[in-house]
Write an enzyme that holds these catalytic residues in place. Structure first.
Site, PDB file in Angstrom:
ATOM      1  N   ARG A   7       0.865  -1.189   0.000  1.00  0.00           N
ATOM      2  CA  ARG A   7       0.000   0.000   0.000  1.00  0.00           C
ATOM      3  C   ARG A   7       0.895   1.230   0.000  1.00  0.00           C
ATOM      4  O   ARG A   7       1.804   1.351   0.826  1.00  0.00           O
ATOM      5  CB  ARG A   7      -0.906   0.051   1.227  1.00  0.00           C
ATOM      6  N   HIS A  24      -7.679   0.750  -6.030  1.00  0.00           N
ATOM      7  CA  HIS A  24      -7.874   0.020  -4.763  1.00  0.00           C
ATOM      8  C   HIS A  24      -8.668  -1.253  -5.079  1.00  0.00           C
ATOM      9  O   HIS A  24      -9.808  -1.420  -4.654  1.00  0.00           O
ATOM     10  CB  HIS A  24      -8.628   0.916  -3.766  1.00  0.00           C
ATOM     11  N   GLN A  62     -10.581  -3.638  -2.523  1.00  0.00           N
ATOM     12  CA  GLN A  62     -11.809  -3.051  -1.974  1.00  0.00           C
ATOM     13  C   GLN A  62     -12.998  -3.366  -2.890  1.00  0.00           C
ATOM     14  O   GLN A  62     -14.097  -3.692  -2.417  1.00  0.00           O
ATOM     15  CB  GLN A  62     -11.638  -1.538  -1.828  1.00  0.00           C
ATOM     16  N   ASP A  76     -16.856   8.172  -0.322  1.00  0.00           N
ATOM     17  CA  ASP A  76     -15.490   8.041   0.211  1.00  0.00           C
ATOM     18  C   ASP A  76     -15.098   9.426   0.715  1.00  0.00           C
ATOM     19  O   ASP A  76     -15.764  10.425   0.387  1.00  0.00           O
ATOM     20  CB  ASP A  76     -14.558   7.569  -0.931  1.00  0.00           C
ATOM     21  N   CYS A 120     -16.139   2.632   1.633  1.00  0.00           N
ATOM     22  CA  CYS A 120     -14.960   1.785   1.873  1.00  0.00           C
ATOM     23  C   CYS A 120     -14.472   1.898   3.317  1.00  0.00           C
ATOM     24  O   CYS A 120     -13.832   0.993   3.829  1.00  0.00           O
ATOM     25  CB  CYS A 120     -13.849   2.158   0.897  1.00  0.00           C
ATOM     26  N   ARG A 142     -13.887  -7.472   3.344  1.00  0.00           N
ATOM     27  CA  ARG A 142     -12.482  -7.260   2.953  1.00  0.00           C
ATOM     28  C   ARG A 142     -11.668  -8.506   3.297  1.00  0.00           C
ATOM     29  O   ARG A 142     -10.803  -8.925   2.534  1.00  0.00           O
ATOM     30  CB  ARG A 142     -11.878  -6.052   3.694  1.00  0.00           C
TER      31      ARG A 142
HETATM   32  N1  NVA Z   1      -9.641   7.409  -1.112  1.00  0.00           N
HETATM   33  C1  NVA Z   1      -9.250   6.951   0.205  1.00  0.00           C
HETATM   34  C2  NVA Z   1      -9.531   5.496   0.354  1.00  0.00           C
HETATM   35  C3  NVA Z   1      -9.235   4.939   1.717  1.00  0.00           C
HETATM   36  C4  NVA Z   1      -9.542   3.467   1.824  1.00  0.00           C
HETATM   37  C5  NVA Z   1      -7.781   7.248   0.419  1.00  0.00           C
HETATM   38  O1  NVA Z   1      -6.973   6.952  -0.463  1.00  0.00           O
HETATM   39  O2  NVA Z   1      -7.434   7.798   1.470  1.00  0.00           O
HETATM   40  N1   CP Z   2     -11.081   0.617   3.161  1.00  0.00           N
HETATM   41  C1   CP Z   2      -9.795   0.544   3.497  1.00  0.00           C
HETATM   42  O1   CP Z   2      -8.915   0.294   2.673  1.00  0.00           O
HETATM   43  O2   CP Z   2      -9.549   0.769   4.808  1.00  0.00           O
HETATM   44  P1   CP Z   2      -8.117   0.942   5.485  1.00  0.00           P
HETATM   45  O3   CP Z   2      -7.541   2.245   4.985  1.00  0.00           O
HETATM   46  O4   CP Z   2      -8.385   0.973   6.966  1.00  0.00           O
HETATM   47  O5   CP Z   2      -7.251  -0.218   5.088  1.00  0.00           O
END
Ligand code: NVA
Ligand code: CP
Length: 328
Positions: free
Chosen positions: A108, A135, A138, A231, A272, A316
């Site tokens: 990540r 992502h 997800q 989101d 998410c 998830r």
């Molecule tokens: N768009 C958000 C998704 C988090 C799961 C981010 O990248 O922070």
């Molecule tokens: N939805 C998601 O990816 O959550 P986290 O950022 O907690 O992993």
């Protein structure tokens, strides 16, 4: 034709055929049912996996850890301060080393090119746990959740994503919906419309699958939606843009009124997570003190019968487990 994903990386849903995505969803349903029945076959016994996190996480990290451990694998977690990667050692060299120890690598972070390079140099399956532009794990969990809550096949489902329509979640949804022949509306302001490059790519796929992928700034576009999705308005790493985003995105906040506009009394709300829906977080409180309401969804919607966000969060784990089982 039989589907075999052994040895494959999971970097974006664009790399998979509809049958391969169907296979991962079926495996997820199956592994979830087995867990509920208390059955584990320890399919990943003897496997070692490493989790690389350059951004924070609750769900993705825990889903990989629990999913791997439940199937008998060993897990190493490395955050951005606890390895040499990128600081004293190149990505290429790090990937070559990790590929000697581990059977699979989760990453990540920021650039999509990092997951691509990890896959290129490590020689083992790499799983994308979120980048700035995608992502995919997800979306698999979200599709599983839709199949549990909406009594229609995926290719009859309409998903409307409200908010920042050029973030990683929107793009991941566009790829997933294009592949599975779904109807997807990115509902947001023109200033944050999906890039032409991504739109062109998904329209090519949509020609094959019958998907409809649209962008709209008009709230009438939510009509007949099965799913309203949201989101955060500023993704990880974009926090400096919050004041401008609040101004642009407040009209796209998910409210009961928006759900009613769908005309579907059973519309589900998905997210998410993490979500700003009240002022019980440091960020929401601090920004409100400065005059900015950063909530992308009202508490009323979030706590209503429409919201299935915690089912998604659970899924998830089942879907990430399925991805590891399918590719290792
Ligand atoms: N768009 C958000 C998704 C988090 C799961 C981010 O990248 O922070
Ligand atoms: N939805 C998601 O990816 O959550 P986290 O950022 O907690 O992993």
């Amino acid at each position: 034709m039989a589907v075999n994903l052994k040895g494959r990386s999971f970097l974006t849903l664009m790399d998979f055929t509809p049958s391969e995505i169907r296979y991962m969803l079926d495996l997820s349903h199956d592994l979830k049912a087995k867990k509920r029945a208390g059955i584990s076959n320890y399919i990943l016994k003897g496997k070692n996996i490493v989790l690389l996190f350059e951004k924070t996480s609750t769900r993705t990290r825990c889903a990989f850890e629990v999913g791997a451990l439940e199937e008998g694998a060993h897990v190493t977690y490395l955050d951005q301060n606890s390895s040499q990667m990128g600081k004293k050692e190149s990505l290429e060299d790090t990937a070559k080393v990790l590929g000697r120890y581990y059977d699979g690598i989760e990453y990540r972070g920021y650039k999509q090119s990092v997951v691509e390079d990890l896959a290129k140099y490590s020689g083992v399956p790499v799983w994308n746990g979120l980048t700035d532009v995608d992502h995919p794990t997800q979306i698999l969990a979200d599709m599983l959740t839709i199949e549990e809550h909406v009594a229609k096949p995926l290719n009859k489902v309409k998903v409307v994503f409200a908010g920042d329509t050029r973030n990683n979640m929107t793009y991941a949804w566009m790829y997933g919906c294009a592949k599975m022949g779904m109807h997807f509306v990115a509902f947001g302001p023109q200033e944050l419309a999906p890039s032409k490059e991504v739109m062109d790519r998904v329209q090519e796929v949509a020609k094959e699958t019958g998907a409809i992928i649209e962008f709209s700034s008009d709230s009438a576009s939510v009509q007949n939606a099965d799913v309203i999705y949201s989101d955060v308005w500023a993704s990880m790493g974009e926090e400096d843009q919050i004041p401008a985003r609040v101004k642009l995105l407040t009209p796209y906040k998910v409210t009961m009124e928006l759900l009613q506009k769908t005309g579907n009394p059973d519309v589900i709300f998905m997210h998410c997570l993490p979500a700003f829906h009240d002022f019980e977080t440091k960020m929401a409180k601090e920004w409100m003190d400065k005059g900015f309401d950063i909530r992308e969804v009202t508490d009323e919607v979030f706590r209503s019968r429409h919201c299935v966000a915690f089912d998604e969060a659970e899924n998830r784990m089942h879907t990430i487990k399925a991805i590891m089982v399918a590719t290792l």
